[in-house]
Write a protein that holds these residues in place. Structure first.
Motif: not given
Length: 146
Positions: A97-106
């Motif tokens: 991935r080239e994005e700065d961050f991964a994000m998710l909800l838990a």
């Protein structure tokens, strides 16, 4: 678990999923073991400066302005849980991935919540995506480009 879907929730999920598949950055990983689906994970790139719907807290400025890949679902079928598939799916989904961050909800209290924390994900806020949904914790993981 941790979801308790009824038929209306299932219909909403299918409708949301079909809409998400039309995003240009939509990515889906499906895994099989001996012709049985072990699970799946999918996500897509969030537009810059966009955060989760229903956020009760906003992210820091660097996260808000950074590029973000949202992990929308990680589902492992019961017989395959506890065997390392969750980590393999997330690693595959986030590879290159080239994005700065991964994000998710838990969901607080869910087994996955503690798992994400062990893997280095950081809680950065709380979200209630829809009024009839429970509160989720928002997590981020800096990617190698960060």
């Amino acid at each position: 678990p941790p979801y308790e879907y009824n038929s209306a929730d299932a219909d909403e999920f299918v409708e949301r999923f079909l809409g998400q598949t039309t995003r240009p950055s939509f990515t889906l990983i499906i895994g099989e073991v001996n012709d049985v689906i072990a699970g799946f994970s999918y996500g897509y790139v969030f537009p810059q400066d966009l955060w989760w719907r229903g956020a009760k807290t906003e992210p820091s400025a660097d996260v808000a302005s950074g590029t973000k890949f949202a992990v929308i679902e990680l589902v492992i079928n019961s017989p395959f849980r506890g065997r390392g598939f969750s980590r393999q799916f997330l690693d595959a989904l986030l590879a290159d991935r080239e994005e700065d961050f991964a994000m998710l909800l838990a969901k607080p209290g869910a087994q996955a919540h503690a798992m994400y924390q062990r893997w280095g994900w950081k809680k950065v806020g709380i979200v209630q995506s829809y009024p009839h949904w429970p509160i989720d914790d928002a997590f981020i993981l800096p990617l190698k480009g960060s």
